[in-house]
Write a protein that holds these residues in place. Structure first.
Motif, mmCIF file in Angstrom:
data_model
loop_
_atom_site.group_PDB
_atom_site.id
_atom_site.type_symbol
_atom_site.label_atom_id
_atom_site.label_comp_id
_atom_site.label_asym_id
_atom_site.label_seq_id
_atom_site.Cartn_x
_atom_site.Cartn_y
_atom_site.Cartn_z
ATOM 1 N N ALA A 2 25.233 77.546 45.360
ATOM 2 C CA ALA A 2 25.131 76.927 44.032
ATOM 3 C C ALA A 2 24.170 75.755 44.020
ATOM 4 O O ALA A 2 23.927 75.157 42.977
ATOM 5 C CB ALA A 2 26.512 76.459 43.576
ATOM 6 N N GLY A 3 23.606 75.418 45.182
ATOM 7 C CA GLY A 3 22.687 74.301 45.287
ATOM 8 C C GLY A 3 22.537 73.875 46.732
ATOM 9 O O GLY A 3 23.074 74.515 47.639
ATOM 10 N N ILE A 4 21.802 72.783 46.929
ATOM 11 C CA ILE A 4 21.579 72.285 48.285
ATOM 12 C C ILE A 4 21.953 70.807 48.383
ATOM 13 O O ILE A 4 21.918 70.072 47.400
ATOM 14 C CB ILE A 4 20.117 72.449 48.740
ATOM 15 N N GLY A 5 22.303 70.398 49.596
ATOM 16 C CA GLY A 5 22.523 68.990 49.902
ATOM 17 C C GLY A 5 21.448 68.527 50.858
ATOM 18 O O GLY A 5 21.078 69.252 51.794
ATOM 19 N N MET A 6 20.907 67.330 50.625
ATOM 20 C CA MET A 6 19.881 66.773 51.505
ATOM 21 C C MET A 6 20.248 65.340 51.868
ATOM 22 O O MET A 6 20.622 64.561 50.993
ATOM 23 C CB MET A 6 18.504 66.796 50.823
ATOM 24 N N GLY A 7 20.138 65.016 53.150
ATOM 25 C CA GLY A 7 20.414 63.663 53.609
ATOM 26 C C GLY A 7 19.148 62.962 54.055
ATOM 27 O O GLY A 7 18.678 62.016 53.435
ATOM 28 N N THR A 8 18.555 63.464 55.152
ATOM 29 C CA THR A 8 17.360 62.844 55.710
ATOM 30 C C THR A 8 16.238 62.746 54.680
ATOM 31 O O THR A 8 15.520 61.748 54.609
ATOM 32 C CB THR A 8 16.878 63.648 56.934
ATOM 33 N N ARG A 9 16.097 63.781 53.835
ATOM 34 C CA ARG A 9 15.021 63.769 52.841
ATOM 35 C C ARG A 9 15.221 62.629 51.836
ATOM 36 O O ARG A 9 14.248 61.991 51.420
ATOM 37 C CB ARG A 9 14.979 65.128 52.137
ATOM 38 N N PHE A 10 16.466 62.352 51.436
ATOM 39 C CA PHE A 10 16.718 61.245 50.516
ATOM 40 C C PHE A 10 16.654 59.901 51.233
ATOM 41 O O PHE A 10 16.285 58.890 50.621
ATOM 42 C CB PHE A 10 18.073 61.411 49.828
ATOM 43 N N LEU A 11 17.025 59.869 52.512
ATOM 44 C CA LEU A 11 16.873 58.620 53.282
ATOM 45 C C LEU A 11 15.404 58.212 53.286
ATOM 46 O O LEU A 11 15.084 57.021 53.173
ATOM 47 C CB LEU A 11 17.386 58.836 54.706
ATOM 48 N N LEU A 12 14.520 59.187 53.390
ATOM 49 C CA LEU A 12 13.092 58.904 53.450
ATOM 50 C C LEU A 12 12.470 58.984 52.056
ATOM 51 O O LEU A 12 11.591 59.801 51.775
ATOM 52 C CB LEU A 12 12.415 59.870 54.426
ATOM 53 N N THR A 13 12.957 58.120 51.170
ATOM 54 C CA THR A 13 12.376 57.928 49.836
ATOM 55 C C THR A 13 12.146 56.436 49.632
ATOM 56 O O THR A 13 12.712 55.601 50.353
ATOM 57 C CB THR A 13 13.319 58.443 48.725
#
Length: 348
Positions: free
Chosen positions: A186-197
């Motif tokens: 139903a979707g995706i979860g992102m951690g590292t990608r949001f940390l690197l914003t």
């Protein structure tokens, strides 16, 4: 893109910013929410009062839905759940399976309950207890992780439960979102990608450290806190691998004292929390004692920026990330690319 994730939570896009300790604070969560994705506030490293303030700050920064990640084994889990109910938080996420009565209480007050699991059998358990949806993290993910890759874990969970599934571990762009949707997620979860914003409160120098690592720049180790933990392969982490029992014990005692000061808990309180942690997980007593290392070592790296004495959780996708966009730019980019990929596939 309308999926069961967006319909349940009220967000515009099927993307979740995961609840990373010391990283997912009000600034990042509100920026994610304003971008149309689901921001998850990390509360495990906050006192009850700090969580109350953080929720209020997010609500001041955005009128969009957001979530809070709770520790199911925390002594005040029920009180923290009441705090979410009081403030009208949209989603309650959990790193460990919450008790059946806690799920029911949150749902009775209109919250969407989303535990994170690492195996199909755990997904079946929380689904039977009434969870609305479940996030699964494959072994590519950062922080505490398992050994099964997302490409195998995701279909096994989709086959096991009838509730919506959010896929995490290894996602950083629109191609990943399109692939997850193709699997049936139903979707995706992102951690590292949001940390690197640019919206992440992690020190800029630390972000640049992350950007300097390749696809082989992480390692899974149990040396930090006794549990498999995917971290950047820094000299500090390499040193942990060579550390003897005496050194590890001394570090654990030192970090436990630091955590006691930070949390304001008494020694009996810490002991009681350790017992609850042991009962609520598959940890051995040795792993439970080492667990005090985690919040303080992460704080040293992610908040204080001391990469020589702190650890930096990271997914393998760190090696595929080259920039620091805003959350708005990132979410728009991921959604546009996913839509393009899906249109291309449909045309075939």
């Amino acid at each position: 893109m309308r999926t069961p994730l967006t319909e349940l939570t009220g967000v515009a896009h099927p993307i979740v910013q995961t609840g990373m300790g010391w990283v997912a604070g009000p600034r990042l969560v509100s920026a994610t929410a304003n971008a149309g994705a689901l921001g998850i506030l990390a509360s495990a490293t906050m006192t009850y009062a700090e969580l109350d303030e953080a929720i209020q700050e997010v609500k001041q920064r955005t009128d969009k839905p957001f979530g809070v990640n709770l520790r199911a084994d925390a002594g005040d889990a029920a009180e923290r759940a009441d705090l979410l109910i009081k403030h009208g938080v949209a989603v309650a996420s959990f790193a460990l399976a919450p008790k059946k009565d806690l799920i029911a209480r949150l749902k009775d007050h209109g919250l969407v309950v989303m535990p994170t699991v690492g195996a199909a059998r755990h997904a079946e358990k929380v689904a039977a207890w009434g969870a609305d949806l479940v996030m699964v993290q494959g072994g590519e993910g950062g922080g505490h992780t398992g050994s099964v890759a997302t490409t195998l874990l995701l279909p096994s969970v989709l086959d096991a439960v009838d509730i919506p599934v959010v896929a995490a571990g290894g996602f950083f762009d629109g191609r990943g979102l399109a692939a997850a949707l193709a699997y049936g997620a139903a979707g995706i979860g992102m951690g590292t990608r949001f940390l690197l914003t640019s919206d992440s409160a992690v020190p800029d120098a630390v972000k640049q450290t992350y950007l300097g690592f390749g696809l082989d720049g992480t390692v899974v180790t149990t040396k930090a806190d006794g549990m498999p933990h995917r971290l950047l392969r820094t000299p500090f982490i390499e040193g942990l691998a060579r550390e003897g029992v005496a050194g590890r014990l001394a570090r654990t005692v030192r970090r436990t004292l630091d955590f006691k000061r930070l949390s304001g808990q008494s020694w009996p309180g810490l002991a009681a929390e350790g017992v609850r942690m042991k009962r609520g997980s598959d940890r051995s007593w040795g792993q439970t004692v080492l667990a005090a290392n985690t919040p303080m070592l992460l704080k040293a790296g992610l908040v204080e920026g001391d990469t020589s004495a702190g650890m930096l959780a990271a997914g393998q996708v760190v090696g595929a990330i080259e920039d620091l966009p805003s959350c708005e730019e990132l979410v728009r980019r991921v959604v546009d690319e996913a839509a393009e990929r899906l249109r291309f596939l449909a045309a075939m």
